[in-house]
Design a protein around this motif. Structure first.
Motif, mmCIF file in Angstrom:
data_model
loop_
_atom_site.group_PDB
_atom_site.id
_atom_site.type_symbol
_atom_site.label_atom_id
_atom_site.label_comp_id
_atom_site.label_asym_id
_atom_site.label_seq_id
_atom_site.Cartn_x
_atom_site.Cartn_y
_atom_site.Cartn_z
ATOM 1 N N UNK A 91 0.820 -1.218 0.000
ATOM 2 C CA UNK A 91 0.000 0.000 0.000
ATOM 3 C C UNK A 91 0.850 1.263 0.000
ATOM 4 N N UNK A 92 0.257 2.348 -0.436
ATOM 5 C CA UNK A 92 0.930 3.640 -0.493
ATOM 6 C C UNK A 92 0.898 4.324 0.869
ATOM 7 N N UNK A 93 1.813 5.276 1.068
ATOM 8 C CA UNK A 93 1.720 6.097 2.273
ATOM 9 C C UNK A 93 0.586 7.105 2.089
ATOM 10 N N UNK A 94 0.254 7.833 3.143
ATOM 11 C CA UNK A 94 -0.906 8.721 3.102
ATOM 12 C C UNK A 94 -0.794 9.784 2.013
ATOM 13 N N UNK A 95 0.396 10.334 1.832
ATOM 14 C CA UNK A 95 0.575 11.393 0.844
ATOM 15 C C UNK A 95 0.335 10.910 -0.575
ATOM 16 N N UNK A 96 0.938 9.786 -0.935
ATOM 17 C CA UNK A 96 0.767 9.261 -2.290
ATOM 18 C C UNK A 96 -0.651 8.741 -2.504
ATOM 19 N N UNK A 97 -1.241 8.174 -1.454
ATOM 20 C CA UNK A 97 -2.621 7.712 -1.569
ATOM 21 C C UNK A 97 -3.558 8.893 -1.821
ATOM 22 N N UNK A 98 -3.338 9.986 -1.118
ATOM 23 C CA UNK A 98 -4.172 11.177 -1.307
ATOM 24 C C UNK A 98 -4.085 11.678 -2.747
ATOM 25 N N UNK A 99 -2.890 11.676 -3.320
ATOM 26 C CA UNK A 99 -2.723 12.136 -4.703
ATOM 27 C C UNK A 99 -3.515 11.267 -5.668
ATOM 28 N N UNK A 100 -3.482 9.972 -5.450
ATOM 29 C CA UNK A 100 -4.199 9.079 -6.370
ATOM 30 C C UNK A 100 -5.716 9.204 -6.201
ATOM 31 N N UNK A 101 -6.160 9.406 -4.981
ATOM 32 C CA UNK A 101 -7.593 9.626 -4.767
ATOM 33 C C UNK A 101 -8.048 10.859 -5.538
ATOM 34 N N UNK A 102 -7.264 11.924 -5.466
ATOM 35 C CA UNK A 102 -7.634 13.160 -6.166
ATOM 36 C C UNK A 102 -7.563 12.990 -7.683
ATOM 37 N N UNK A 103 -6.675 12.120 -8.161
ATOM 38 C CA UNK A 103 -6.624 11.846 -9.596
ATOM 39 C C UNK A 103 -7.923 11.206 -10.082
ATOM 40 N N UNK A 104 -8.545 10.420 -9.222
ATOM 41 C CA UNK A 104 -9.826 9.799 -9.575
ATOM 42 C C UNK A 104 -10.959 10.814 -9.478
ATOM 43 N N UNK A 105 -11.013 11.536 -8.369
ATOM 44 C CA UNK A 105 -12.167 12.404 -8.122
ATOM 45 C C UNK A 105 -12.121 13.712 -8.908
ATOM 46 N N UNK A 106 -11.005 14.009 -9.560
ATOM 47 C CA UNK A 106 -10.968 15.218 -10.392
ATOM 48 C C UNK A 106 -11.590 14.971 -11.767
ATOM 49 N N UNK A 107 -11.857 13.723 -12.115
ATOM 50 C CA UNK A 107 -12.482 13.401 -13.397
ATOM 51 C C UNK A 107 -13.996 13.522 -13.281
ATOM 52 N N UNK A 108 -14.612 14.107 -14.285
ATOM 53 C CA UNK A 108 -16.068 14.277 -14.270
ATOM 54 C C UNK A 108 -16.752 12.916 -14.208
ATOM 55 N N UNK A 109 -17.672 12.764 -13.281
ATOM 56 C CA UNK A 109 -18.302 11.463 -13.035
ATOM 57 C C UNK A 109 -19.106 10.961 -14.223
ATOM 58 N N UNK B 135 -5.559 2.476 -18.318
ATOM 59 C CA UNK B 135 -5.564 3.919 -18.086
ATOM 60 C C UNK B 135 -6.104 4.297 -16.707
ATOM 61 N N UNK B 136 -6.531 3.329 -15.953
ATOM 62 C CA UNK B 136 -7.129 3.620 -14.647
ATOM 63 C C UNK B 136 -6.063 3.915 -13.592
ATOM 64 N N UNK B 137 -6.459 4.666 -12.578
ATOM 65 C CA UNK B 137 -5.574 4.953 -11.449
ATOM 66 C C UNK B 137 -5.512 3.706 -10.569
ATOM 67 N N UNK B 138 -4.296 3.258 -10.263
ATOM 68 C CA UNK B 138 -4.105 2.003 -9.529
ATOM 69 C C UNK B 138 -3.945 2.282 -8.034
ATOM 70 N N UNK B 139 -4.643 1.476 -7.227
ATOM 71 C CA UNK B 139 -4.542 1.564 -5.772
ATOM 72 C C UNK B 139 -3.976 0.244 -5.241
ATOM 73 N N UNK C 274 -9.916 7.808 6.756
ATOM 74 C CA UNK C 274 -9.588 9.200 7.048
ATOM 75 C C UNK C 274 -8.945 9.874 5.839
ATOM 76 N N UNK C 275 -8.051 9.173 5.159
ATOM 77 C CA UNK C 275 -7.399 9.740 3.976
ATOM 78 C C UNK C 275 -8.428 9.956 2.869
ATOM 79 N N UNK C 276 -9.311 9.007 2.701
ATOM 80 C CA UNK C 276 -10.350 9.137 1.681
ATOM 81 C C UNK C 276 -11.252 10.331 1.984
ATOM 82 N N UNK C 277 -11.687 10.455 3.218
ATOM 83 C CA UNK C 277 -12.584 11.546 3.593
ATOM 84 C C UNK C 277 -11.969 12.915 3.322
ATOM 85 N N UNK C 278 -10.680 13.035 3.539
ATOM 86 C CA UNK C 278 -10.015 14.333 3.392
ATOM 87 C C UNK C 278 -9.731 14.706 1.936
ATOM 88 N N UNK C 279 -9.971 13.782 1.003
ATOM 89 C CA UNK C 279 -9.543 14.040 -0.374
ATOM 90 C C UNK C 279 -10.624 13.828 -1.429
#
Length: 259
Positions: free
Chosen positions: A88-106, A115-119, A134-139
């Motif tokens: 698993x990723x650390x909190x910082x890298x995980x947060x970046x990947x979460x935002x890469x997903x949620x910045x795309x229009x649903x 092409x998908x963001x890998x977790x 907690x990381x998910x909620x914040x991002x």
């Protein structure tokens, strides 16, 4: 010849988009939804809201995120994939990947796997959200902007059964093509419910009744049921501790820009 090549190219691109969408398996509640709850601002007794008092009022709660959690679930289903065998990723890298997903229009088409963001480190969204909630909620975004969505105006200007019939037709079309449908449920001007759920499947029902399975962010423990009555020309949502049950109006959100 050039024209034929152009048509062939267009056809190929069209098939590629269809294949990418078709390759996305149906949503599974136990794998593809968020494992923590959107907690309510008020306390409820038999679906009736009351102000929180005492220790309950002092507790820090994750609230006003039903729209956000429905959108996030839809985005992860379309734009993310999981690799449980990698560390698993650390909190910082995980947060970046979460935002890469949620910045795309649903409302955009699902991405192909490559092409998908890998977790890494988790098998699915349910597992990730339980372990790193907690990381998910914040991002994944704030709740307050949902109150100011332009599409919310429809609840005042399109209150009639005709609009609900068109919404039902759109819901059927969306599910038939294997996509997801986020619905804003309301009883305005009455304040019994103002809430978002994610429609992901239709069940067999009696003649004239369409029954739907929905992910309700207030209830991560299992799917909820919402139905359409052809005779009443209306939607009804099941009774639970946070809703008295009965007729609701449904408005699609995250289906297109400004919706």
């Amino acid at each position: 010849m050039k024209g034929r090549l152009g048509l062939a190219k267009i056809s190929f691109l069209g098939l590629s988009v269809i294949s990418a969408a078709a390759a996305t398996p149906p949503l599974r509640f136990d794998r593809d939804t968020v494992g923590f709850a959107n907690m309510t601002v008020f306390e409820y007794q038999n679906g009736i809201a009351h102000l929180r008092r005492g220790e309950s009022a002092k507790q820090k709660r994750y609230t006003r995120r039903c729209f956000v959690l429905c959108r996030t679930t839809m985005q992860f289903k379309k734009f993310a994939r999981f690799d449980p065998h990698a560390p698993p990723l650390d909190d910082g890298d995980l947060a970046k990947r979460i935002r890469q997903v949620t910045c795309r229009a649903a409302w955009r088409d699902p991405l192909p796997d490559e092409q998908r963001v890998v977790f890494p480190g988790y098998a699915n969204l349910r597992q990730l959200s339980k372990a790193r909630g907690f990381v998910l909620q914040r991002n994944i975004g704030y709740g307050w902007p949902t109150y100011w969505r332009l599409g919310n105006a429809r609840t005042f200007f399109e209150p009639g059964t005709g609009y609900q019939e068109r919404t039902h037709e759109k819901l059927s079309a969306v599910l038939n093509r294997g996509d997801l449908f986020v619905g804003f449920l309301t009883t305005l001007p009455h304040l019994r419910i103002n809430h978002a759920v994610l429609f992901y499947a239709r069940e067999a029902g009696p003649t004239g009744i369409d029954r739907y399975l929905v992910y309700d962010p207030n209830h991560p423990e299992g799917p909820r049921h919402l139905r359409w009555s052809q005779r009443e020309r209306s939607f009804e949502y099941e009774k639970d501790w946070d809703f008295v049950g009965g007729r609701v109006r449904v408005y699609q959100i995250y289906g297109m820009p400004l919706q």
